[in-house]
Design an enzyme around this catalytic site. Sequence first.
Site, PDB file in Angstrom:
ATOM      1  N   HIS A   1       1.522   4.310  -2.893  1.00 20.42           N
ATOM      2  CA  HIS A   1       1.514   5.774  -2.793  1.00 20.42           C
ATOM      3  C   HIS A   1       2.695   6.379  -3.555  1.00 20.42           C
ATOM      4  O   HIS A   1       2.545   7.374  -4.277  1.00 20.42           O
ATOM      5  CB  HIS A   1       1.609   6.196  -1.323  1.00 20.42           C
ATOM      6  CG  HIS A   1       0.304   6.214  -0.600  1.00 20.42           C
ATOM      7  ND1 HIS A   1      -0.788   6.924  -1.043  1.00 20.42           N
ATOM      8  CD2 HIS A   1      -0.093   5.614   0.557  1.00 20.42           C
ATOM      9  CE1 HIS A   1      -1.794   6.775  -0.202  1.00 20.42           C
ATOM     10  NE2 HIS A   1      -1.404   5.972   0.775  1.00 20.42           N
TER      11      HIS A   1
ATOM     12  N   GLU B   1      -6.157   7.199  -1.355  1.00 22.55           N
ATOM     13  CA  GLU B   1      -6.066   6.020  -0.494  1.00 22.55           C
ATOM     14  C   GLU B   1      -6.678   4.795  -1.163  1.00 22.55           C
ATOM     15  O   GLU B   1      -6.147   3.689  -1.056  1.00 22.55           O
ATOM     16  CB  GLU B   1      -6.746   6.282   0.855  1.00 22.55           C
ATOM     17  CG  GLU B   1      -5.969   7.191   1.783  1.00 22.55           C
ATOM     18  CD  GLU B   1      -4.579   6.658   2.079  1.00 22.55           C
ATOM     19  OE1 GLU B   1      -4.430   5.451   2.351  1.00 22.55           O
ATOM     20  OE2 GLU B   1      -3.634   7.459   2.022  1.00 22.55           O
TER      21      GLU B   1
ATOM     22  N   HIS C   1       0.836  -1.207   0.000  1.00 19.90           N
ATOM     23  CA  HIS C   1       0.000   0.000   0.000  1.00 19.90           C
ATOM     24  C   HIS C   1       0.872   1.259   0.000  1.00 19.90           C
ATOM     25  O   HIS C   1       0.638   2.195  -0.781  1.00 19.90           O
ATOM     26  CB  HIS C   1      -0.907  -0.025   1.230  1.00 19.90           C
ATOM     27  CG  HIS C   1      -1.637   1.253   1.485  1.00 19.90           C
ATOM     28  ND1 HIS C   1      -2.949   1.456   1.111  1.00 19.90           N
ATOM     29  CD2 HIS C   1      -1.241   2.400   2.107  1.00 19.90           C
ATOM     30  CE1 HIS C   1      -3.321   2.676   1.474  1.00 19.90           C
ATOM     31  NE2 HIS C   1      -2.308   3.259   2.090  1.00 19.90           N
ATOM     32  N   GLU C   2       1.880   1.290   0.857  1.00 20.64           N
ATOM     33  CA  GLU C   2       2.746   2.475   0.952  1.00 20.64           C
ATOM     34  C   GLU C   2       3.568   2.650  -0.325  1.00 20.64           C
ATOM     35  O   GLU C   2       3.752   3.778  -0.812  1.00 20.64           O
ATOM     36  CB  GLU C   2       3.662   2.358   2.162  1.00 20.64           C
ATOM     37  CG  GLU C   2       2.944   2.274   3.501  1.00 20.64           C
ATOM     38  CD  GLU C   2       1.988   3.431   3.757  1.00 20.64           C
ATOM     39  OE1 GLU C   2       2.190   4.516   3.165  1.00 20.64           O
ATOM     40  OE2 GLU C   2       1.034   3.252   4.517  1.00 20.64           O
TER      41      GLU C   2
END
Length: 295
Positions: free
Chosen positions: A149, A224, A145-146
Site C-alpha cells: 500500500h 487492495e 501487503h501493507e
Amino acid sequence: MKRILLFLATNLAVIAVASITLNILGVGSYITAQGLNMSSLLVFCAVFGFAGSFVSLFLSKMMAKMGTGTQIIDQPRTAQERWLIDTVQELSEKAGIGMPEVGIFPSPESNAFATGWNKNASLVAVSQGLLDRFSPKEARAVIGHEIGHVANGDMVTLALIQGVVNTFVMFFARIIGYAVDSFLRRDEESSGPGIGFYVVSFIAEIILGIAASSIVMWFSRKREFRADEAGAELAGRGDMIAALERLRAEYDAPSVMPATMTAFGIRKNGQGGLAALFSSHPALEDRIQALQAHR
C-alpha cells in the site's frame, strides 16, 4: 476526549487553510444578485473539498496511533519486536521505500494497517493478535501487503479521489439548495439565499456524500488487489495466499475473529448488494482467487 479534540482541531485546520487559500485566489461569495457564480462556487468547493481530504491525510499517522493505541517500537525489547523491525526493514528495502515507523497495537484480532502521506515516512502497525497467532511467513505476507500500500502510494491516491468527490458533492449540493430555495422564495423580493438554501444544501450534501462514497470504495477495492499482488511479490505468492486463507478461517470462527474486523479486509462472498458496494475491501474469496489466477 482526545477524539473530540482531534476532530475540532482538524476542522479548524481545514477552515484556516480554506480561508487563506480563498483570499489568495481572490474568491469572494459565490452567490451574486444574478444567481450562482459557478466558477467561484467550483473553486470554493474544491478548496474545501481538497483541504479536508489532505488535512486528514497529513494527520493520518497521528490519528491512527491515537485511535488504535499503537505503541511505536523505538528500541526492540523482545525477540518478537526485533523480528518485526527486521521484517519491515527487509521488505521496505525490497519495495524501494524508506523505513516506516513500526508499531504494535493491543488488539486480539488479527489485523494490520499502513498509513502516512509520504511513502518514505509512513507507519506500519500490526496487532498483537496477529503476531501471536500467525506463522512468521503468514505475518510477513501481511506486512508485505501493507508495505505494498505504501509503495503504491495508495494513501495519497485515495486522498486525491476523496478530494474530487468532496468537491463535486459540495458543488451539486449547493446548486440543489439554491434551486429549491429559489423555488420556495419565488414571490419574495429580497435577494440572497434564505434558510432553505442552507437546510437543503446540508441535507443534499449528506445524501450525495453517502452515494458518492461508493466511488471511493470502488477505488479502494481495486487498490487492495494491487496490494495483495505487491505482498505476493515481496513475501511470496504462496505465503500471501496462506495469510488470506488464515484470515478467512478466523473470520469463520466468531470466538477468534469478530465481524468488526475491516482494516485488512475481512468480508465474505455473499455479502452483496449495498454491503459490497460500500465495502472498502473485496471479499477474501475474490482476493485469493485473483492471486491463484496469476500463479
